[in-house]
Design a protein around this motif. Structure first.
Motif, PDB file in Angstrom:
ATOM      1  N   LYS A 196      32.879   2.776   8.489  1.00 57.61           N
ATOM      2  CA  LYS A 196      31.400   2.965   8.588  1.00 57.61           C
ATOM      3  C   LYS A 196      30.763   3.919   8.140  1.00 57.61           C
ATOM      4  N   ILE A 197      31.613   4.883   7.738  1.00 49.36           N
ATOM      5  CA  ILE A 197      30.836   6.213   6.924  1.00 49.36           C
ATOM      6  C   ILE A 197      32.047   6.593   5.712  1.00 49.36           C
ATOM      7  N   ASP A 198      31.324   7.397   4.899  1.00 49.26           N
ATOM      8  CA  ASP A 198      32.402   7.722   3.571  1.00 49.26           C
ATOM      9  C   ASP A 198      32.951   8.759   3.616  1.00 49.26           C
ATOM     10  N   ALA A 199      32.394   9.417   4.726  1.00 46.03           N
ATOM     11  CA  ALA A 199      33.062  10.953   4.906  1.00 46.03           C
ATOM     12  C   ALA A 199      32.567  11.720   6.021  1.00 46.03           C
ATOM     13  N   HIS A 200      33.212  12.800   6.567  1.00 39.06           N
ATOM     14  CA  HIS A 200      32.664  13.380   7.879  1.00 39.06           C
ATOM     15  C   HIS A 200      33.038  14.836   7.661  1.00 39.06           C
ATOM     16  N   ALA A 201      32.218  15.534   8.044  1.00 36.37           N
ATOM     17  CA  ALA A 201      32.024  17.104   8.036  1.00 36.37           C
ATOM     18  C   ALA A 201      32.476  17.571   9.318  1.00 36.37           C
ATOM     19  N   ASP A 202      33.439  18.267   9.603  1.00 37.17           N
ATOM     20  CA  ASP A 202      33.437  18.892  11.004  1.00 37.17           C
ATOM     21  C   ASP A 202      34.070  20.194  11.123  1.00 37.17           C
ATOM     22  N   PHE A 203      34.001  20.697  12.332  1.00 38.70           N
ATOM     23  CA  PHE A 203      34.903  22.210  12.576  1.00 38.70           C
ATOM     24  C   PHE A 203      35.962  22.076  13.115  1.00 38.70           C
ATOM     25  N   VAL A 204      36.644  23.346  13.543  1.00 41.61           N
ATOM     26  CA  VAL A 204      38.013  23.145  14.022  1.00 41.61           C
ATOM     27  C   VAL A 204      38.151  22.266  15.221  1.00 41.61           C
ATOM     28  N   PRO A 205      39.285  21.483  15.395  1.00 39.80           N
ATOM     29  CA  PRO A 205      40.218  21.334  14.454  1.00 39.80           C
ATOM     30  C   PRO A 205      40.214  20.179  13.643  1.00 39.80           C
ATOM     31  N   PHE A 206      39.151  19.481  13.800  1.00 41.23           N
ATOM     32  CA  PHE A 206      39.067  18.172  13.072  1.00 41.23           C
ATOM     33  C   PHE A 206      39.597  17.593  11.854  1.00 41.23           C
ATOM     34  N   ALA A 207      39.035  18.452  10.853  1.00 40.48           N
ATOM     35  CA  ALA A 207      39.179  18.330   9.465  1.00 40.48           C
ATOM     36  C   ALA A 207      40.721  18.180   9.139  1.00 40.48           C
ATOM     37  N   GLU A 208      41.384  18.942  10.298  1.00 36.22           N
ATOM     38  CA  GLU A 208      43.088  18.736  10.005  1.00 36.22           C
ATOM     39  C   GLU A 208      43.568  17.846  11.093  1.00 36.22           C
ATOM     40  N   LEU A 209      43.182  17.682  12.206  1.00 37.12           N
ATOM     41  CA  LEU A 209      43.434  16.681  13.091  1.00 37.12           C
ATOM     42  C   LEU A 209      43.316  15.378  12.830  1.00 37.12           C
ATOM     43  N   PHE A 210      42.366  14.973  12.098  1.00 38.45           N
ATOM     44  CA  PHE A 210      42.214  13.515  11.728  1.00 38.45           C
ATOM     45  C   PHE A 210      43.089  13.280  10.489  1.00 38.45           C
ATOM     46  N   VAL A 275      47.522  20.323  27.364  1.00 39.57           N
ATOM     47  CA  VAL A 275      45.949  20.446  28.105  1.00 39.57           C
ATOM     48  C   VAL A 275      44.797  19.638  27.416  1.00 39.57           C
ATOM     49  N   THR A 276      45.110  19.765  26.112  1.00 41.01           N
ATOM     50  CA  THR A 276      43.898  18.901  25.222  1.00 41.01           C
ATOM     51  C   THR A 276      44.441  17.548  24.557  1.00 41.01           C
ATOM     52  N   GLY A 277      45.770  17.329  24.408  1.00 38.93           N
ATOM     53  CA  GLY A 277      46.175  16.256  23.527  1.00 38.93           C
ATOM     54  C   GLY A 277      46.068  16.378  22.078  1.00 38.93           C
ATOM     55  N   ILE A 278      45.816  17.883  21.645  1.00 39.06           N
ATOM     56  CA  ILE A 278      45.459  17.973  20.345  1.00 39.06           C
ATOM     57  C   ILE A 278      46.873  18.389  19.870  1.00 39.06           C
ATOM     58  N   GLU A 279      47.662  17.746  18.903  1.00 39.43           N
ATOM     59  CA  GLU A 279      49.015  17.891  18.835  1.00 39.43           C
ATOM     60  C   GLU A 279      49.343  19.391  18.308  1.00 39.43           C
ATOM     61  N   ALA A 280      50.427  19.765  18.713  1.00 36.29           N
ATOM     62  CA  ALA A 280      50.940  21.171  18.550  1.00 36.29           C
ATOM     63  C   ALA A 280      50.957  21.588  17.257  1.00 36.29           C
ATOM     64  N   PRO A 281      51.393  20.996  16.269  1.00 39.02           N
ATOM     65  CA  PRO A 281      51.547  21.103  15.010  1.00 39.02           C
ATOM     66  C   PRO A 281      50.055  21.456  14.196  1.00 39.02           C
ATOM     67  N   VAL A 282      49.118  20.932  14.692  1.00 40.29           N
ATOM     68  CA  VAL A 282      47.713  21.145  14.253  1.00 40.29           C
ATOM     69  C   VAL A 282      47.340  22.376  14.770  1.00 40.29           C
ATOM     70  N   SER A 283      47.423  22.933  16.144  1.00 40.42           N
ATOM     71  CA  SER A 283      47.237  24.295  16.625  1.00 40.42           C
ATOM     72  C   SER A 283      47.795  25.236  15.973  1.00 40.42           C
ATOM     73  N   TYR A 284      49.165  24.830  15.499  1.00 40.04           N
ATOM     74  CA  TYR A 284      50.092  25.758  14.961  1.00 40.04           C
ATOM     75  C   TYR A 284      49.469  26.178  13.456  1.00 40.04           C
ATOM     76  N   LEU A 285      48.873  25.033  12.920  1.00 42.73           N
ATOM     77  CA  LEU A 285      48.386  25.210  11.547  1.00 42.73           C
ATOM     78  C   LEU A 285      47.109  26.561  11.488  1.00 42.73           C
ATOM     79  N   PHE A 286      46.478  26.706  12.437  1.00 38.45           N
ATOM     80  CA  PHE A 286      45.624  27.660  12.703  1.00 38.45           C
ATOM     81  C   PHE A 286      46.269  28.827  13.360  1.00 38.45           C
ATOM     82  N   HIS A 287      47.039  28.679  14.377  1.00 33.96           N
ATOM     83  CA  HIS A 287      47.272  29.967  15.302  1.00 33.96           C
ATOM     84  C   HIS A 287      48.810  30.607  14.893  1.00 33.96           C
ATOM     85  N   GLY A 288      49.443  30.038  13.902  1.00 33.24           N
ATOM     86  CA  GLY A 288      50.760  30.368  13.538  1.00 33.24           C
ATOM     87  C   GLY A 288      50.598  31.471  12.349  1.00 33.24           C
ATOM     88  N   PRO A 289      51.737  32.023  11.954  1.00 35.99           N
ATOM     89  CA  PRO A 289      51.626  33.369  10.978  1.00 35.99           C
ATOM     90  C   PRO A 289      50.949  32.748   9.697  1.00 35.99           C
TER      91      PRO A 289
END
Length: 471
Positions: A196-210, A275-289
């Motif tokens: 229904k849309i061609d693109a979506h712009a968003d903040f942390v973490p949705f541009a990685e979560l989707f 707590v959130t359902g946001i997959e750990a590998p996505v959180s690690y993408l931000f919070h890891g080294p």
């Protein structure tokens, strides 16, 4: 008998005195608004709450000797409703990004009150974190291909500001050349899947979560616009005036949360997922080294400028009709006090722009990793730690062996050679040069250019996974 009577009388008097003292004890409410799914806010909310860190630092002497604390937590999916409750005096502290934070300051000012931006929690002085995604089957690989298309974004968010600047940077008029509509991420996800849309712009973490969830591809990262962005915490100025020690205690707890997640990002990414359902590998993408963003409590000039820019942009967009003064809106006295109490040097950290460093050996060769330009990582299911590799080819060599052995790999990470940002490998493009070395890129055109310049070959994730390229 007399002794028994005396004892009962004394006990009664003691109870009466205790009740009297209790009646005069102050109950101090500390109500904190969090954004749990905005994982960059974790050290200012979710981790403090879940690990019960606040109790360690709340003052209990002096004027707080007889205080009873009433700690209240409330979670929000965005900054606007959180701000509404702060202005209504239902919350004392809240955590959000630079754009909604600016709107918070304006809302307080319009109500004849004042809020203070007291700390940064996590951000990128380069702009990484906000991003643009397209449906996974879209032919678009860059913003330039979105001309004439419909793009959704949460209005008045940091991602909205990034999108407007990014489009203008491509020579695209946001008002004439594209159709921009407002959508929250929970609405945009299904809209992307339904076409229904061609693109979506968003903040942390949705541009990685989707993309991680398999229904979108990231085609643009805020780092390409070189516009700083951050998330941080605000406080009602009147609360801070009355209870400065409590505000500092909250920041001490945030610093402790930061220390913990830095020491074991995989473990606490798992907690965030629980707590959130946001997959750990996505959180690690931000919070890891060397993550996508840097957790940083200091008010770097770039973050002060980001706040100024967001105030100006929101005013131009007519989203706010009063403009907080950035010079007085930011108040670093509380975070400086928290740093001092924690035995940390605020000014030294203020000058330090380094990301969380990686100290690891190559999982395939066993040699220490010193050059991180072509760093890669594998998070294997059932393993508590991510495996690191100095070369992308090494990671894919191990990936093939692991999958042949029937193991599941939760995530494959690589780093963009140009911008240095961490990427999910299935979303990246690759180029193998004449010497067989593989480099990763966020955008296809960059990989094509590198392959051409280095007499190499353009590759995608499937080709590398099949063993077509890399050493």
């Amino acid at each position: 008998m007399r002794f028994s009577t005396f004892t009962k009388a004394a006990a009664s008097a003691l109870v009466a005195m205790t009740v009297s003292l209790g009646a005069h004890a102050e109950t101090l409410r500390l109500a904190i608004g969090t954004q749990d799914t905005t994982i960059n806010c974790a050290t200012g909310g979710l981790l403090i709450r879940e690990l019960k860190l606040l109790d360690k630092y709340l003052p209990r002497d002096g004027k707080y000797k007889d205080v009873q604390y009433d700690i209240q937590w409330k979670n929000f999916t965005s900054g606007a409703p959180l701000t509404n409750e702060m202005v209504a005096d239902k919350l004392d502290i809240g955590t959000m990004a630079d754009f909604p934070g600016s709107a918070n300051g304006a809302a307080f000012q319009k109500a004849g009150k004042k809020s203070l931006f007291i700390t940064v929690l996590s951000g990128s002085t380069q702009g990484s974190g906000n991003g643009v995604v397209v449906p996974k089957d879209s032919s678009a690989t860059s913003l330039a291909e979105l001309r004439g298309k419909t793009i959704s974004v949460p209005f008045a968010s940091a991602a909205h500001g990034m999108l407007l600047r990014a489009l203008k940077g491509q020579g695209i008029d946001p008002e004439k050349d594209v159709n921009i509509i407002t959508q929250a991420p929970e609405v945009a996800g299904p809209a992307l899947q339904a076409g229904k849309i061609d693109a979506h712009a968003d903040f942390v973490p949705f541009a990685e979560l989707f993309p991680y969830r398999g229904f979108a591809r990231k085609i643009y990262d805020g780092v390409q616009s070189s516009t700083p962005t951050f998330h941080g915490s605000l406080v009602n100025a009147e609360f801070a005036r009355k209870y400065p020690e409590v505000v500092v205690a909250f920041l001490r707890a945030a610093i402790e949360a930061d220390r913990l997640i830095a020491s074991d990002p995989e473990k606490y990414s798992e907690l965030i997922e629980k707590v959130t359902g946001i997959e750990a590998p996505v959180s690690y993408l931000f919070h890891g080294p060397l993550g996508l963003q840097t957790r940083d409590f200091t008010w770097k000039p770039e973050y002060r400028q980001a706040l100024k820019t967001s105030i100006e942009t929101l005013h131009l967009m007519r989203r706010i009709d009063v403009t907080p003064d950035p010079a007085t809106f930011v108040d670093d006295q509380y975070i400086r006090a928290a740093f001092k109490q924690a035995g940390l040097n605020y000014d030294a950290r203020l000058k330090n722009y380094d990301k969380l460093p990686l100290k690891a050996n190559d999982a395939l060769t066993g040699k220490p990793i010193s050059d991180t330009r072509r760093l890669a990582g594998l998070w294997v299911a059932g393993e508590p730690k991510v495996r690191h590799y100095a070369a992308i080819g090494n990671a894919f060599q191990d990936l093939r062996k692991l999958e042949q052995a029937g193991k599941t790999v939760r995530a494959v990470y690589v780093h963009d050679l140009i911008h240095g940002i961490k990427l999910l490998a299935p979303q990246a493009w690759f180029a193998r040069d004449a010497q067989g070395e593989v480099s990763a890129f966020l955008q296809k055109d960059a990989a094509v250019a590198y392959a051409s310049t280095n007499k190499g070959q353009l590759l995608d994730f499937a080709a590398l996974k099949a063993g077509t390229g890399g050493r």
